[in-house]
Design a protein around this motif. Sequence first.
Motif, PDB file in Angstrom:
ATOM      1  N   GLY A   7       0.824  -1.207   0.000  1.00  0.00           N
ATOM      2  CA  GLY A   7       0.000   0.000   0.000  1.00  0.00           C
ATOM      3  C   GLY A   7       0.855   1.253   0.000  1.00  0.00           C
ATOM      4  O   GLY A   7       2.060   1.223   0.259  1.00  0.00           O
ATOM      5  N   ARG A   8       0.192   2.357  -0.281  1.00  0.00           N
ATOM      6  CA  ARG A   8       0.859   3.662  -0.288  1.00  0.00           C
ATOM      7  C   ARG A   8      -0.073   4.626   0.406  1.00  0.00           C
ATOM      8  O   ARG A   8      -1.287   4.646   0.119  1.00  0.00           O
ATOM      9  CB  ARG A   8       1.086   4.068  -1.749  1.00  0.00           C
ATOM     10  CG  ARG A   8       1.984   5.268  -1.959  1.00  0.00           C
ATOM     11  CD  ARG A   8       3.408   4.879  -2.168  1.00  0.00           C
ATOM     12  NE  ARG A   8       4.220   6.031  -2.549  1.00  0.00           N
ATOM     13  CZ  ARG A   8       5.451   6.230  -2.104  1.00  0.00           C
ATOM     14  NH1 ARG A   8       6.016   5.370  -1.282  1.00  0.00           N
ATOM     15  NH2 ARG A   8       6.134   7.278  -2.505  1.00  0.00           N
ATOM     16  N   ARG A  46      12.432   3.111  -6.439  1.00  0.00           N
ATOM     17  CA  ARG A  46      12.204   4.554  -6.368  1.00  0.00           C
ATOM     18  C   ARG A  46      10.766   4.878  -6.771  1.00  0.00           C
ATOM     19  O   ARG A  46      10.231   4.266  -7.699  1.00  0.00           O
ATOM     20  CB  ARG A  46      13.190   5.290  -7.292  1.00  0.00           C
ATOM     21  CG  ARG A  46      13.784   6.507  -6.620  1.00  0.00           C
ATOM     22  CD  ARG A  46      14.679   7.247  -7.552  1.00  0.00           C
ATOM     23  NE  ARG A  46      16.012   6.669  -7.652  1.00  0.00           N
ATOM     24  CZ  ARG A  46      16.982   6.866  -6.753  1.00  0.00           C
ATOM     25  NH1 ARG A  46      16.770   7.595  -5.692  1.00  0.00           N
ATOM     26  NH2 ARG A  46      18.163   6.331  -6.941  1.00  0.00           N
ATOM     27  N   GLY A  47      10.173   5.805  -6.025  1.00  0.00           N
ATOM     28  CA  GLY A  47       8.745   6.082  -6.228  1.00  0.00           C
ATOM     29  C   GLY A  47       7.895   5.297  -5.245  1.00  0.00           C
ATOM     30  O   GLY A  47       6.689   5.485  -5.159  1.00  0.00           O
ATOM     31  N   GLY A  48       8.540   4.386  -4.489  1.00  0.00           N
ATOM     32  CA  GLY A  48       7.823   3.579  -3.500  1.00  0.00           C
ATOM     33  C   GLY A  48       7.683   2.137  -3.966  1.00  0.00           C
ATOM     34  O   GLY A  48       7.597   1.857  -5.170  1.00  0.00           O
ATOM     35  N   PRO A  75      12.621  11.652  -3.713  1.00  0.00           N
ATOM     36  CA  PRO A  75      11.796  12.868  -3.800  1.00  0.00           C
ATOM     37  C   PRO A  75      10.300  12.562  -3.893  1.00  0.00           C
ATOM     38  O   PRO A  75       9.479  13.405  -3.518  1.00  0.00           O
ATOM     39  CB  PRO A  75      12.292  13.544  -5.090  1.00  0.00           C
ATOM     40  CG  PRO A  75      13.619  12.925  -5.385  1.00  0.00           C
ATOM     41  CD  PRO A  75      13.613  11.554  -4.776  1.00  0.00           C
ATOM     42  N   ALA A  76       9.946  11.357  -4.358  1.00  0.00           N
ATOM     43  CA  ALA A  76       8.525  11.022  -4.494  1.00  0.00           C
ATOM     44  C   ALA A  76       7.819  10.953  -3.143  1.00  0.00           C
ATOM     45  O   ALA A  76       6.591  10.974  -3.074  1.00  0.00           O
ATOM     46  CB  ALA A  76       8.374   9.683  -5.218  1.00  0.00           C
ATOM     47  N   GLY A  77       8.587  10.866  -2.046  1.00  0.00           N
ATOM     48  CA  GLY A  77       7.967  10.708  -0.742  1.00  0.00           C
ATOM     49  C   GLY A  77       7.793  12.003   0.039  1.00  0.00           C
ATOM     50  O   GLY A  77       7.260  11.981   1.140  1.00  0.00           O
ATOM     51  N   ARG A  78       8.276  13.113  -0.491  1.00  0.00           N
ATOM     52  CA  ARG A  78       8.234  14.358   0.291  1.00  0.00           C
ATOM     53  C   ARG A  78       7.776  15.512  -0.583  1.00  0.00           C
ATOM     54  O   ARG A  78       7.988  15.505  -1.806  1.00  0.00           O
ATOM     55  CB  ARG A  78       9.620  14.637   0.877  1.00  0.00           C
ATOM     56  CG  ARG A  78      10.710  14.650  -0.175  1.00  0.00           C
ATOM     57  CD  ARG A  78      12.103  14.560   0.440  1.00  0.00           C
ATOM     58  NE  ARG A  78      13.126  14.604  -0.602  1.00  0.00           N
ATOM     59  CZ  ARG A  78      14.151  13.762  -0.715  1.00  0.00           C
ATOM     60  NH1 ARG A  78      14.309  12.778   0.151  1.00  0.00           N
ATOM     61  NH2 ARG A  78      15.025  13.883  -1.682  1.00  0.00           N
ATOM     62  N   PRO A  79       7.173  16.548   0.038  1.00  0.00           N
ATOM     63  CA  PRO A  79       6.657  17.654  -0.768  1.00  0.00           C
ATOM     64  C   PRO A  79       7.770  18.455  -1.433  1.00  0.00           C
ATOM     65  O   PRO A  79       7.586  18.965  -2.537  1.00  0.00           O
ATOM     66  CB  PRO A  79       5.891  18.520   0.240  1.00  0.00           C
ATOM     67  CG  PRO A  79       6.253  18.030   1.590  1.00  0.00           C
ATOM     68  CD  PRO A  79       6.794  16.660   1.463  1.00  0.00           C
TER      69      PRO A  79
END
Length: 477
Positions: A41-42, A225-227, A342-346
């Motif tokens: 999940g995300r 990367r990207g989760g 970077p995909a995990g933070r604003p």
Amino acid sequence: MARIAVIGAGMGAMATAARLAVAGHQVTVYERGSTHGGSLGRFEREGFAFDTGPGLLHLPAVYRDLFVKTGKRRLEECVDLVQVDPAVRHVLADGTAVVLPGASRGGAAAALDEAFGAGAGDRWATVLNRARDAWDVTRRPLLEEPLRPDWQVLGRDPYPAVRKSGLLRRRPPTLAEVAARELGGQLGELLSARVREYGLDPATAPASAAVLPYMEQTFGSWYVRGGMRELATALYERCRERKVEFVFDAPVREVLAHEGRAAGVLLADGAGHPADHVVCGVDPRQLALPLPPGGVPAGAAAGAARHTLLLALRGARPAGTVHRTLVHSPGTQVTVLRPDDPAGRPDGDHEAVTVSAVCAPAGPAAGPAAAPAPAPEALLDLAARAVPGLHERLLWWESRTPADIEAATGAAGGAVPAPSLAGAGGRLLHPANATALPGLYLAGGWAHPGGGLAHAGMTGALVAGLIVEGAGFRGSQ
Ligand SMILES: Cc1cc2nc3c(=O)[nH]c(=O)nc-3n(C[C@H](O)[C@H](O)[C@H](O)COP(=O)(O)OP(=O)(O)OC[C@H]3O[C@@H](n4cnc5c(N)ncnc54)[C@H](O)[C@@H]3O)c2cc1C
């Protein structure tokens, strides 16, 4: 061409579906939720994004093979796979910290010598060499072949015996005993901690559990990367390319049988869907499925759950931050994941961190020995030992409990199945992929060779082999 009904859209089920579709079968996946991926999940909020399930992939070769065998684009063309290096940082109870590099035996030995004194690296290497011997003799029967009918032979611990002068051993050692005798002190604690992360108790796990840190050190730990959910999406897309049909919001209530063999699935809304073969990719306990005869390995009982906190922090992730830190503490151990993604933070002035602890499953699935889920405040305090200034940087946190895992996977109490291990009298093996009902097969983490992304992925090759080649299938050459 056979009609094949697959229950659940978890990784093991989708790996099976893709392989069967390539073999020319008409495959339909029935998923009770509204999306694919199961555990993967995300969670997204205010520009932050977190994995709510697995944070690392071990043995990426399993998915490389799957992608090569099911289509033109290789795994690395479908997801951005990065090796985590350093592999892990340990922060021990007394504050001692040691950083182990990824997939480097020499580097690990040097780091251990520096942290614990000359000779520590050699002792670690000796234990992992014994684990390699255990890995070598069990890799094929434990991971690459369907569970043998005489699975009891895998109940013997393959970890090489170390003779102690004059002592008669009444039983094979546990992992904790190996850690104490062959490593001792804090070095032994590192080995135990790496096994605890899989939800296993070193005091009862066989010495062969040392294959798990061996596997990580040899083949590396990998992040997408990207989760991690990107891996599930890539596999879902591969299934779709191969014309696998997905039916969402379709909980399966029962496996239908006719004249002594599986004949389809019955959904919760009462609709029956006939099939020539049924593949169950979910915890089989919830469907009361007929398991193989002859006494069933009880690996299902070995699943511990996880309690996870998702932390949104102000302030940039410092350069050189280690991706995975294990914080040791008597009673509770936490894994802190700080992906450089970077995909995990604003933006670059914020950081997303995941903190998780192994705990007992919720409700009646809880075993007597497992610890209950730690309070969030306790997890935050432990995580602060890995993330300096955590409390001051904390914007908000979200909690994911065993009940949330149960909601995502359907597994009783939110238990997460451990990988199958040889030894312990077969207690940590999982039920065979072929069941007592002809035409019904088990895939995913609750079937042989057990849980974890890699192991569940392997069930795809085994179940597809059994369906395509028949009961005589003995694993790919
Ligand atoms: C919090 C957490 C952390 C983890 N960390 C790691 C890690 O770091 N590394 C690692 O390798 N592994 C890890 N794992 C384990 C790993 O995620 C799983 O073993 C792996 O994803 C395989 O899952 P599966 O194939 O068994 O399917 P699951 O993920 O269990 O999914 C089962 C699917 O079946 C569906 N379903 C259930 N019942 C029904 C029904 N009756 N009808 C239709 N559909 C149904 C569910 O909705 C779900 O989509 C973790 C798991 C969790 C939960």
